[in-house]
Structure formats: C-alpha cells, structure tokens
Design a protein around this motif. Structure first.
Motif, PDB file in Angstrom:
ATOM      1  N   GLU A 197      62.797-119.362  55.590  1.00  0.00           N
ATOM      2  CA  GLU A 197      62.346-117.985  55.868  1.00  0.00           C
ATOM      3  C   GLU A 197      62.513-117.105  54.645  1.00  0.00           C
ATOM      4  N   VAL A 244      53.130 -92.516  49.480  1.00  0.00           N
ATOM      5  CA  VAL A 244      54.123 -93.393  50.111  1.00  0.00           C
ATOM      6  C   VAL A 244      55.066 -93.968  49.061  1.00  0.00           C
ATOM      7  N   GLN A 257      48.788 -94.324  49.695  1.00  0.00           N
ATOM      8  CA  GLN A 257      49.714 -95.306  49.120  1.00  0.00           C
ATOM      9  C   GLN A 257      50.537 -94.685  48.003  1.00  0.00           C
ATOM     10  N   LEU A 271      53.528-111.901  46.286  1.00  0.00           N
ATOM     11  CA  LEU A 271      52.160-111.556  46.660  1.00  0.00           C
ATOM     12  C   LEU A 271      51.970-110.048  46.688  1.00  0.00           C
ATOM     13  N   ARG A 272      52.981-109.350  47.163  1.00  0.00           N
ATOM     14  CA  ARG A 272      52.876-107.887  47.200  1.00  0.00           C
ATOM     15  C   ARG A 272      52.791-107.327  45.803  1.00  0.00           C
ATOM     16  N   ARG A 279      42.341-101.967  39.692  1.00  0.00           N
ATOM     17  CA  ARG A 279      41.097-101.443  40.244  1.00  0.00           C
ATOM     18  C   ARG A 279      41.047 -99.936  40.097  1.00  0.00           C
ATOM     19  N   ARG A 321      45.606-103.462  42.785  1.00  0.00           N
ATOM     20  CA  ARG A 321      45.231-102.083  43.136  1.00  0.00           C
ATOM     21  C   ARG A 321      45.273-101.196  41.915  1.00  0.00           C
TER      22      ARG A 321
END
Lengths: 229, 511
Positions: free
Chosen positions: B298, B380, B377, B308-309, B319, B316
């Motif tokens: 886990e 955040v 985002q 991956l994040r 881009r 992002r």
C-alpha cells in the motif's frame, strides 16, 4: 448491485483491457470487450449496455469519433472516456462529443469503479431526477425547502453541507470517491494534497450521524464515501 | 561571375530598386508634365502670338488690296511691299507673278518659299499656312539658331500676283528646339539618375540584408544561439537586427531554462523512485507476512501516486506556461471572486478543525477571461502551502483570502487575489527562488514534505493570464510584527471584459 449489469469496454492496450475487465467482473459486471473503435460501435448497436468504457486513442479512430458514431446510431448508454490526455481541454472536448465522464490514466481502480457505477445508475434512474424529496433510512431531504430532517428532527446545515448530503443521497449504496464529490459538489476538477473532503464529511457526520442509533454516512476504505441505511 | 550576376539579379528584384524605379517613373512623368506646361506657356504662347500677328497683317493687306487699285496695280504693290519689308525686318513679304513665280518684291529668298508653297498646294488639307527656312547669311552667323524661319500666309494679289506675308520666327523655333532638347535630355537624365540611385540604394540595402540573412543562416545551421547579428546605426534594419538579437536572447534563455528543468525533473524523480524501489525490494525480501506485506505494498502504491501527482503538476505547469493558445477550450469568462470564495469555503472547516480561522473577503464580482480549474488549483496550492508551512509557532493559524480590484496609474484595472497567513513567512532573499520548480525551503524542523511545485504552478497560472505572482510579508502573528506571508496574484482585467457581466458558474447541483 442490481440485476445483470452489462458494460462494454473498448480498449486496444491488452494489459489495460484485461486489468479493467477483471476489475469490473469482480464487481459484478458482465463485460464485453472490443479492441477497435469500429468493433466498439458495432457492439454498442447490438446490445443496450448500461455503461460504455471507451479509450480515447484507438488504433482505427479517435474515441471522440466513436462516440459520435454511436450517438448517431441511437446508442444512449453513458460513456466514460479513459485517456492519457488528462487536461481540461480534452475533458471539455470529450463531453462535447457526447461522452458523459472522463478519467485520466493512470487511474485508481476504485475511481473507475465508482464512476462506472455512477454513470450506470444515472442512466437507469432518470425518474428520480425530478423528485423533490430524497429519503434514505430516516433521513429526509426536502429539495424545495432546502431542509434536512432525521427522525423528524430538523438538522441545521450550511448550504454546502446540504449539497454534499444531497449528492450522497442521490446515490445510496454507491461509493463516491473524493474526486467525484469535489467535482459534483464544488464543481472543480483539481488535486488536493490534503484531506479537505474528509473534514467536510466529518462535519456532516457530526450533524447527521452523531448520537444516532445507526450511521448513514459510511467510509468505504480505499474508495470514498457512501450513504447507506 | 555568376555570383555577381546572381547578386545583380537579386538587386534588380529587390524592393529598394523597385521603389527607386517607381520613383523615377513618377518624377519623370511629373517633370514631363511640368516641362510640357512650360512649353505650352512659352513657345506655345509665342507661336500663337506670331500667328495672330501674321493674321492681322494678312487681314489688313487683304482688305487694302480688296479696294482695287489702292496700291496702284502691281507696281504700286511692289513698292508697298518693298517699303514694308525695309521698315519691319521681322516681317516677311514676297510678291510673285502668277504664273511664272517671278519675284517682284520681298525680303526673303524665293526658292525656299516657292518650294514650301508647292509642297503645300500638293497636300490636300492645306490650311493656308506656310513655314519655310533658309540659311543665315554668313555675316550673321553668331545667332544661336543656324537658320532663319518664316511663318506666313498666302494671298492672291489680283489676277497676276501671289503675295506671301508673314513673320520671322527663328527665335521661336530656336526656343522650341532648346525646350525639346531640355525635355528629352532632362527626362533621360531623370530616368538614368532614378535607376542609378535605385541600383545604388538597392545594392546598399541588399548588402545589409544579405549580411543579416547570412548571419541568421549560420545561427540556424550551427544551432549556435550565442551568435548575434551586427546592428549598427538607427534605421529600420538596425532596429530589426536588434529585435532579432533580443529574440535570440530570449530563445537562448529559454533553452537554458528548459535544459535546467529537464535536469531538475530527472533529478527529482530519482529520489522517490529510488525510495520506492527500496521499499519494494524489502517486500520481496520477505520481511513479515500478511498484513506487513499488504501495508508495504500500500505504501508503495502511495509512493507511485505521489510521483504521478508530481508529473501531473509538471504537466499542468508546462501547459500553463505554453500560453493560452495551448488551452483555448479551457479559457472562459470566470468570476475570480467566486473562485476565491469557493476556496475559502472549502478550506474553512480545515482551519476550524485546527482551532484556526479562515476569512474570505471577495465582495464584488471580478469577471475576466481565465482558466477556472487552474486558478482554483493555484489558490488551493497557496492555501495548502499556508496550512503546511504558514502556521505560527504559537497560537492559532489565521488565513485571509481576498479578491479585489486595483486601478493603476494608467487607469488599467487589475484583479488582485491574495492569500495571507500568520506563519513564519519567507525571507525576502528566498522569495524569488521559492517560486521555481522543485524548490523546497527548509524549515527548522528539517526536511520538508511536498513536491516543491506548488508555487511554480501558481506562478505559471498567473503568467498564463498575463499576470504576476509576488510574495511579501503578511499578517502579524509572531513576536515580530512583520512576519507572515502574503501571496499575491495580480491579473490584468482587459477593457473588453468590463462589459461582460455573465460569469460561467460550475454545475453546483449533484449529478
């Protein structure tokens, strides 16, 4: 899970295909598998599936094209796009082409299963959308008066808490992931590092479940949250 | 040789040469018109005057002669002609017998007049005018025109004579001849000079442009971004060269930045992937069974998710940095005040749970064209940064979010989005660095968690909207009143969007 639910999976990558098909079957779905866009369109026309899981990038055509062909052929099953292209752009394009939801690879299996189930339910229970009262166990939500009562007692909820509760109650017995809740209740597609949703859920629980005999809001470990009597 | 030829060909095709050519044509035509006008006004006028004088004389003589016998016959007329001829040397008279053409009196030689007369009679459309010339007598050779010219009319003197009466027009003819030469010569000269100047300037410009082109070719072929073009002087070519140099500067900087980022990314990815590998190896080595195994796997999955994040954030950011053209579908009219309130509302419970406070002040709608999810985002990220690093050592955490409009000195409007905390803040010297990718500032507690991409994304988001991210000092919180961090995102509000009240809200109802 209701009676036999049929899913169509259109994915050209063998590993992904096997992986997803098995996960769906283990969750009780009956799965038909296709590896090409044209094969997918044919299969969709041959049977009324409850949900279609469609890869954006297929060898013979773009997933968007596949959906357009399906819709033109009268296929009304909800479509979930799977793709490596995860940005807002592509999401918008996918939805405009006739898709219903969009999941970027790599995805958590729990996310896929939760969304597939949500789509299938959305397609099946169209009559509920006009309901003005939602009921789960002894919890009642009056959508017109914007009031929630449990066992007859009025709950004092903030507007957002009400919306969160409503979302959970519209999908009883179905796991909703944190991302799904953020999308449908707050309307944003983003990635929080913190457990912000958990905090909101725990506040909601304090108002809805605390001190009661039975809990209605459940944590589904590894998946998300669920409303169940 | 062929290179020279090629060069000449290029010059001839060049824009400077063409411009000079058109110039030559234009001024040539202008000159032709002006000189033509001059001709008409000088020679033309004088010719008309001469013709009128001849007409007058002709009319007078005609009238006089009409009263038969006025001059006393041919002899008398001859006397009159001789007298007039002697009196006015600029007038032309010639009396001849008819037939026979024997000269009776006059002040011009017979032969040229006779020749002109016969030629004129032979022509069908004779208007009665004669023009003839004879050489200047030797004694008068100093005059500027080599011949004497007469302009005359012919009348019948009774049945026996022909009278030719006119005026001398040699200076007029001389003038006409000069004007002709001037016009032709001048026109020719204008054309030659125009072409010559065109060729010269064309050659000059051609050489400079060729030089620039060669330099650019060298830069392109060798991929040498350190070379620059020569930019001397202040004309358009020099300015163009300077502009190109500035562009090359930017390109070179971007290349360096890109290499840097690639290196950074590769470097950053090694650590978590290395840890992941170690963990998985431990699992393989079989430490523990059942639950331990499960837990280890886990954690491994979580590690992968974290990697991956990080990649997702990098994508992002990339881009967002490629500008609005890369994400046209995502740009729409948004109310950023709404977004700030939404972020506040989302995180307020988190602060409350920790005994802190969050306040969001966004009273007025601020509508502009933007990327809704990206802006959300970004805010955040700022809030989550504040939650992890912006917490005071003692006392409760306080966060303030704000959305307001600022008008600057040039009457341009700006949307100002702020996140203020009462934590330790960021030292001024480190603020610029903090906004770069993979920069994590160490706190007193040692190694900091997180990808180091949070602020980089906020900055990229600000830039995507043509705005800026600045970091400053914020709410007082600790013992030092100036501590705390203010993260401020300033976005320009273009004039056009002031008229648009509609903002696209998200689907707030459940699906």
């Amino acid at each position: 899970m209701l009676s036999a639910m049929w899913a169509l999976l259109v994915e050209d990558d063998e590993e992904t295909r096997d992986y997803v098909a098995r996960a769906l079957r283990e969750s009780g779905w009956t799965v038909d598998v296709e590896a090409t866009g044209s094969g997918g369109v044919e299969a969709a026309r041959g049977r009324a599936f409850d949900v279609i899981v469609l890869d954006r990038m297929l060898p013979d055509m773009d997933g968007l094209e596949v959906v357009r062909l399906m819709r033109t052929a009268g296929v009304r099953a909800p479509v979930l796009f799977l793709t490596a292209l995860g940005d807002v752009e592509e999401r918008v394009r996918g939805l405009r082409a006739g898709g219903d939801d969009y999941l970027a690879k790599p995805f958590a299996l729990s996310e896929l299963l939760a969304r597939v189930e949500a789509l299938a339910r959305r397609g099946a229970e169209t009559e509920d959308r006009t309901a003005t009262v939602l009921q789960v166990g002894d919890l009642t939500l009056d959508l017109l008066a914007r009031e929630a009562t449990r066992a007859g007692a009025l709950l004092s909820l903030q507007p957002r808490e009400f919306q969160l509760l409503e979302r959970l109650m519209r999908a009883p017995g179905q796991a909703l992931t944190r991302t799904m809740l953020l999308e449908s209740v707050w309307g944003y597609n983003f990635d929080p590092n913190t457990n912000v949703i958990d905090v909101h859920i725990s506040r909601l629980r304090a108002k809805v479940d605390k001190g009661r005999e039975s809990s209605l809001i459940h944590t589904v470990r590894g998946h998300g949250y669920m409303m169940r009597p | 040789m062929s290179r020279r030829l090629g060069f000449v060909r290029r010059v001839l095709r060049g824009s400077a040469f063409r411009a000079a050519l058109w110039n030559a044509v234009f001024f040539g035509s202008l000159a032709a018109v002006a000189l033509g006008f001059l001709w008409v006004e000088t020679a033309g006028v004088r010719r008309q005057a001469a013709e009128r004088a001849v007409d007058a004389e002709f009319a007078a003589l005609n009238k006089a002669f009409g009263r038969s016998g006025l001059f006393g016959g041919m002899a008398g007329l001859a006397r009159e002609v001789a007298a007039r001829g002697a009196r006015a040397p600029d007038s032309v008279y010639l009396l001849m017998t008819r037939p026979g053409n024997r000269p009776l009196a006059g002040n011009v030689p017979l032969a040229p007049a006779l020749a002109a007369l016969e030629e004129a009679r032979a022509s069908k459309a004779w208007d009665g005018w004669l023009e003839f010339s004879w050489p200047v007598p030797f004694s008068d050779r100093s005059r500027h025109y080599p011949r004497r010219v007469a302009l005359a009319r012919v009348l019948n003197a009774g049945r026996d004579g022909i009278l030719i009466v006119g005026r001398r027009v040699d200076d007029l003819v001389g003038l006409e001849s000069i004007l002709t030469r001037v016009i032709i010569g001048g026109g020719f000269l204008a054309i030659v000079l125009g072409l010559g100047m065109g060729a010269l300037t064309g050659w000059g410009a051609q050489r400079r442009v060729e030089g620039l082109r060669r330099d650019l070719l060298a830069i392109r072929e060798e991929g040498d971004l350190d070379r620059r073009l020569l930019a001397r002087g202040d004309d358009e070519l020099a300015r163009l060269a300077r502009e190109v140099n500035a562009t090359l500067d930017r390109l070179a900087a971007l290349m360096v930045g890109m290499r840097q980022v690639s290196g950074d990314v590769a470097h950053e990815m090694r650590s978590p992937l290395g840890r992941l590998r170690n963990r998985l190896e431990q699992v393989l080595a079989g430490h523990g069974e059942g639950d331990d195994y499960r837990e280890a796997v886990e954690r491994a999955v979580n590690d992968v998710d974290s990697v991956l994040r990080t990649f997702d954030s990098l994508l992002r950011i990339a881009r967002a940095e490629s500008g609005a053209s890369a994400v046209p579908e995502a740009m729409a009219m948004v109310d950023v005040a709404d977004i700030v309130r939404d972020v506040g509302e989302l995180y307020a419970p988190v602060l409350a749970e920790r005994g802190g406070t969050l306040e969001a002040l966004a009273p007025t709608a601020i509508v502009l064209r933007g990327h809704r999810d990206l802006l959300f985002q970004a805010l955040v990220n700022l809030v989550e940064n504040a939650l992890s690093h912006g917490v005071p050592a003692v006392g409760a955490a306080a966060l303030e979010l704000g959305a307001s409009i600022e008008t600057d000195a040039t009457a341009s409007r700006w949307a100002v989005l702020e996140v203020r905390d009462n934590g330790p803040g960021i030292p001024e010297a480190l603020r610029a660095k903090a906004m770069e990718r993979f920069v994590r500032l160490n706190t007193d507690s040692g190694r900091v968690k997180g990808s180091g991409l949070g602020l980089a994304l906020v900055r990229a988001a600000a830039r995507l909207h043509h705005g800026v991210l600045t970091l400053g000092g914020g709410l007082g919180g600790g013992l030092d009143g100036a501590r705390g961090l203010v993260a401020r995102v300033r976005l320009p509000i273009p004039k056009a969007s002031l008229g648009e009240k509609r903002s696209e809200k998200s689907r707030k109802n459940s699906t």
